[in-house]
Each structure stands twice: as structure tokens, then as C-alpha cells.
Design a protein around this motif. Structure first.
Motif, PDB file in Angstrom:
ATOM      1  N   ASN A 117      -4.824   6.431  -0.779  1.00 54.27           N
ATOM      2  CA  ASN A 117      -5.976   6.945  -0.049  1.00 54.27           C
ATOM      3  C   ASN A 117      -5.668   7.111   1.441  1.00 54.27           C
ATOM      4  N   LEU A 118      -4.638   6.426   1.940  1.00 56.32           N
ATOM      5  CA  LEU A 118      -4.248   6.552   3.340  1.00 56.32           C
ATOM      6  C   LEU A 118      -3.711   7.944   3.666  1.00 56.32           C
ATOM      7  N   LEU A 119      -3.382   8.722   2.641  1.00 53.64           N
ATOM      8  CA  LEU A 119      -2.872  10.082   2.836  1.00 53.64           C
ATOM      9  C   LEU A 119      -3.977  11.137   2.833  1.00 53.64           C
ATOM     10  N   LEU A 120      -5.163  10.755   2.439  1.00 56.52           N
ATOM     11  CA  LEU A 120      -6.226  11.725   2.198  1.00 56.52           C
ATOM     12  C   LEU A 120      -6.553  12.586   3.408  1.00 56.52           C
ATOM     13  N   GLN A 121      -6.615  12.007   4.573  1.00 53.48           N
ATOM     14  CA  GLN A 121      -7.112  12.741   5.738  1.00 53.48           C
ATOM     15  C   GLN A 121      -6.156  13.824   6.224  1.00 53.48           C
ATOM     16  N   HIS A 122      -4.856  13.522   6.262  1.00 54.33           N
ATOM     17  CA  HIS A 122      -3.907  14.457   6.869  1.00 54.33           C
ATOM     18  C   HIS A 122      -2.816  14.974   5.922  1.00 54.33           C
ATOM     19  N   PHE A 123      -2.570  14.270   4.831  1.00 50.44           N
ATOM     20  CA  PHE A 123      -1.458  14.650   3.956  1.00 50.44           C
ATOM     21  C   PHE A 123      -1.899  14.686   2.490  1.00 50.44           C
ATOM     22  N   ARG A 124      -3.035  15.290   2.265  1.00 51.66           N
ATOM     23  CA  ARG A 124      -3.616  15.357   0.921  1.00 51.66           C
ATOM     24  C   ARG A 124      -2.671  16.027  -0.078  1.00 51.66           C
ATOM     25  N   GLU A 125      -1.844  16.973   0.409  1.00 49.41           N
ATOM     26  CA  GLU A 125      -0.957  17.715  -0.493  1.00 49.41           C
ATOM     27  C   GLU A 125       0.070  16.822  -1.173  1.00 49.41           C
ATOM     28  N   LEU A 126       0.317  15.644  -0.627  1.00 52.53           N
ATOM     29  CA  LEU A 126       1.297  14.737  -1.221  1.00 52.53           C
ATOM     30  C   LEU A 126       0.744  13.952  -2.407  1.00 52.53           C
ATOM     31  N   LEU A 127      -0.557  13.905  -2.542  1.00 51.68           N
ATOM     32  CA  LEU A 127      -1.166  13.053  -3.571  1.00 51.68           C
ATOM     33  C   LEU A 127      -0.729  13.441  -4.974  1.00 51.68           C
ATOM     34  N   GLY A 128      -0.643  14.724  -5.248  1.00 51.43           N
ATOM     35  CA  GLY A 128      -0.255  15.168  -6.581  1.00 51.43           C
ATOM     36  C   GLY A 128       1.236  15.100  -6.840  1.00 51.43           C
ATOM     37  N   ALA A 182       7.097   6.635   3.443  1.00 53.88           N
ATOM     38  CA  ALA A 182       6.880   5.714   4.562  1.00 53.88           C
ATOM     39  C   ALA A 182       5.885   6.343   5.525  1.00 53.88           C
ATOM     40  N   ALA A 183       4.880   5.582   5.932  1.00 56.50           N
ATOM     41  CA  ALA A 183       3.811   6.158   6.746  1.00 56.50           C
ATOM     42  C   ALA A 183       3.462   5.262   7.929  1.00 56.50           C
ATOM     43  N   TYR A 184       3.088   5.915   9.019  1.00 50.45           N
ATOM     44  CA  TYR A 184       2.565   5.228  10.197  1.00 50.45           C
ATOM     45  C   TYR A 184       1.052   5.393  10.156  1.00 50.45           C
ATOM     46  N   ILE A 185       0.343   4.279  10.163  1.00 48.83           N
ATOM     47  CA  ILE A 185      -1.101   4.280   9.937  1.00 48.83           C
ATOM     48  C   ILE A 185      -1.850   4.011  11.238  1.00 48.83           C
ATOM     49  N   ILE A 186      -2.833   4.853  11.507  1.00 50.67           N
ATOM     50  CA  ILE A 186      -3.760   4.631  12.618  1.00 50.67           C
ATOM     51  C   ILE A 186      -5.175   4.880  12.106  1.00 50.67           C
ATOM     52  N   ASN A 187      -6.059   3.907  12.315  1.00 52.65           N
ATOM     53  CA  ASN A 187      -7.455   4.023  11.879  1.00 52.65           C
ATOM     54  C   ASN A 187      -7.564   4.357  10.389  1.00 52.65           C
ATOM     55  N   GLU A 188      -6.779   3.631   9.599  1.00 52.82           N
ATOM     56  CA  GLU A 188      -6.838   3.760   8.129  1.00 52.82           C
ATOM     57  C   GLU A 188      -6.403   5.135   7.623  1.00 52.82           C
ATOM     58  N   ALA A 189      -5.572   5.822   8.403  1.00 52.88           N
ATOM     59  CA  ALA A 189      -5.073   7.123   7.955  1.00 52.88           C
ATOM     60  C   ALA A 189      -3.629   7.296   8.405  1.00 52.88           C
ATOM     61  N   ALA A 190      -2.808   7.866   7.526  1.00 49.72           N
ATOM     62  CA  ALA A 190      -1.421   8.158   7.879  1.00 49.72           C
ATOM     63  C   ALA A 190      -1.390   9.322   8.859  1.00 49.72           C
ATOM     64  N   VAL A 191      -0.652   9.136   9.977  1.00 50.17           N
ATOM     65  CA  VAL A 191      -0.516  10.212  10.960  1.00 50.17           C
ATOM     66  C   VAL A 191       0.912  10.756  11.002  1.00 50.17           C
ATOM     67  N   SER A 192       1.827  10.020  10.405  1.00 53.98           N
ATOM     68  CA  SER A 192       3.213  10.478  10.282  1.00 53.98           C
ATOM     69  C   SER A 192       3.774   9.940   8.979  1.00 53.98           C
ATOM     70  N   VAL A 193       4.502  10.794   8.270  1.00 50.12           N
ATOM     71  CA  VAL A 193       5.019  10.434   6.952  1.00 50.12           C
ATOM     72  C   VAL A 193       6.453  10.928   6.814  1.00 50.12           C
ATOM     73  N   CYS A 194       7.327  10.086   6.265  1.00 55.57           N
ATOM     74  CA  CYS A 194       8.650  10.517   5.833  1.00 55.57           C
ATOM     75  C   CYS A 194       8.762  10.228   4.346  1.00 55.57           C
ATOM     76  N   CYS A 195       9.119  11.238   3.581  1.00 55.67           N
ATOM     77  CA  CYS A 195       9.220  11.085   2.135  1.00 55.67           C
ATOM     78  C   CYS A 195      10.464  11.817   1.649  1.00 55.67           C
ATOM     79  N   SER A 196      10.702  11.746   0.360  1.00 55.99           N
ATOM     80  CA  SER A 196      11.852  12.428  -0.234  1.00 55.99           C
ATOM     81  C   SER A 196      11.464  13.869  -0.539  1.00 55.99           C
ATOM     82  N   ALA A 197      11.961  14.785   0.283  1.00 55.04           N
ATOM     83  CA  ALA A 197      11.664  16.201   0.058  1.00 55.04           C
ATOM     84  C   ALA A 197      12.326  16.685  -1.223  1.00 55.04           C
TER      85      ALA A 197
END
Length: 218
Positions: A111-122, A131-146
Motif C-alpha cells: 500500500n506504500l506504493l499506491l500514491q506515486h507508484f501504483r503501476e508497480l502493484l501488478g 527498495a523504497a524511501y518512505i515519507i508520510n506513509e508513501a514511497a517517494v523513491s523506488v529502486c526495483c528490478s527492471a
């Protein structure tokens, strides 16, 4: 470069490109060239005519001339996109310090991805580790396996505009890299020459440039 090529693309038994190793990718890579100080590795799309392949081979014996290659590819199909940029690997000794402020995302906290990175959920499972940097219960930066293969994983870094240039990107990449090393895979980071912010992340992390990527999509 061969490991990276096998991570970026789906190859057949003849090492020809039959697809991009990423979901929902419909573009066609006609040719991928990986260049290091010692060698040049070239991969062609399976549908590329042999006459075009041979012409490209003649024009890449000593150096890569982008305009000439585009003219050759245009004999096959119109060129839609050109990618060129550095490819980096990680020094494992420099990646041992864990970033405690970075959160690993899984099904329990996606759910931490919902606000800014919803496309990653599926795509969460195939993108892990995330890996995510969280501010105010939301990820603002994400590094994942492309993209992933049996030997390596390519980093995908996304940071929302207000938090770029603050050193957050390098922290999530650092955490992602540690997790990839734990899985026994080779972490790879590549970007384009015009993406200066991404190159700065690589510099701050002390990444080692091992080559240059060049590809033409049709």
C-alpha cells in the motif's frame, strides 16, 4: 556485456533477440551493441534480414557510427528510438553498509506504493526486490528490478520530482543492490548519456563503468 544482454532481452537458441525482457513491451529492438574496452558484442533481432545483419557487421568492425547504422536499419523498418549510454556494475565491498531508513516492499506493505507508484502493484513479484524511501506513509523513491535473468538483475530507479537531487535515489539503489547480491545475482545499472541525474547517482555510489550500451528500436 553478454550477461547484460541476456538480462535485457529474451534470446533464442541462436542468441537472436525475440523480445524485451520486460512485461508489456511491444517495441522491437533491431540491434543491441554492447561495447567494452576489449570487445564489441552485437545482438540482432531474429527477424532482421541476413543482408542487413551483414551490412551492420561491416560497419561495426572498428567503431560505431550511429547515423550509418540508422540508415542501414531504415532499409528494414523505420527507426523509432535510439538508446546510448553507460553501463555500470557494483563493487560489492562498497555495498556492505545497510540503509536502515529504506523499506523493502512486499505484499504486506505494498500500500506504500499506491500514491506515486501504483503501476508497480501488478508487477510486484517480478520487480522484487523493491527498495523504497518512505515519507508520510508513501514511497517517494523506488529502486526495483527492471529486468532479471538467471545471472543478473538490472536496476530500475524512480523518484518523484520534489525529491530528486536530494541523495534519496542512491540510498534506494544501494539497498536494492545489497538484496541482489544476497540472491547471488550480478546487479547492473545502466542509463542514457542525457540522463545526468541518473549518472550522478552512479557516481555517488562509486559504480564501475564496464561498458556502453547502444540499441536501435523499430
Amino acid at each position: 556485456m553478454n550477461i547484460q544482454a541476456a538480462t535485457l532481452y529474451v534470446l533464442n537458441e541462436k542468441n537472436k533477440i525475440i523480445g524485451i525482457n520486460e512485461r508489456n513491451q511491444t517495441s522491437v529492438t533491431a540491434v543491441f551493441i554492447g561495447k567494452t574496452r576489449e570487445s564489441i558484442c552485437t545482438y540482432y533481432h531474429n527477424d532482421l534480414p541476413q543482408s542487413i545483419v551483414e551490412e551492420i557487421q561491416q560497419h561495426t568492425l572498428d567503431s560505431i557510427h550511429i547515423l550509418n547504422l540508422c540508415r542501414i536499419i531504415e532499409k528494414y523498418k523505420p527507426v523509432k528510438d535510439i538508446w546510448i549510454g553507460p553501463a555500470y556494475t557494483f563493487n560489492q565491498d562498497n555495498m556492505l553498509i545497510s540503509e536502515s531508513e529504506i523499506t523493502l516492499i512486499d505484499e504486506s506493505n505494498k500500500n506504500l506504493l499506491l500514491q506515486h507508484f501504483r503501476e508497480l502493484l501488478g508487477e510486484l513479484e517480478e520487480r522484487m526486490p523493491v527498495a523504497a524511501y518512505i515519507i508520510n506513509e508513501a514511497a517517494v523513491s523506488v529502486c526495483c528490478s527492471a529486468r532479471r535473468s538467471s545471472q543478473a538483475a538490472e536496476a530500475g530507479l524512480m523518484t518523484i520530482e520534489p525529491y530528486r537531487g536530494k541523495g534519496i535515489g542512491q540510498k534506494v539503489v544501494h539497498k536494492w543492490c545489497n538484496e541482489i547480491f544476497k540472491q547471488g545475482l550480478l546487479p547492473i545499472y545502466s542509463t542514457s548519456w542525457d540522463n545526468l541525474s541518473s549518472q550522478r547517482v552512479a557516481q555517488k555510489l562509486g559504480l564501475i563503468q564496464f561498458g556502453m550500451d547502444f540499441s536501435i528500436r523499430v
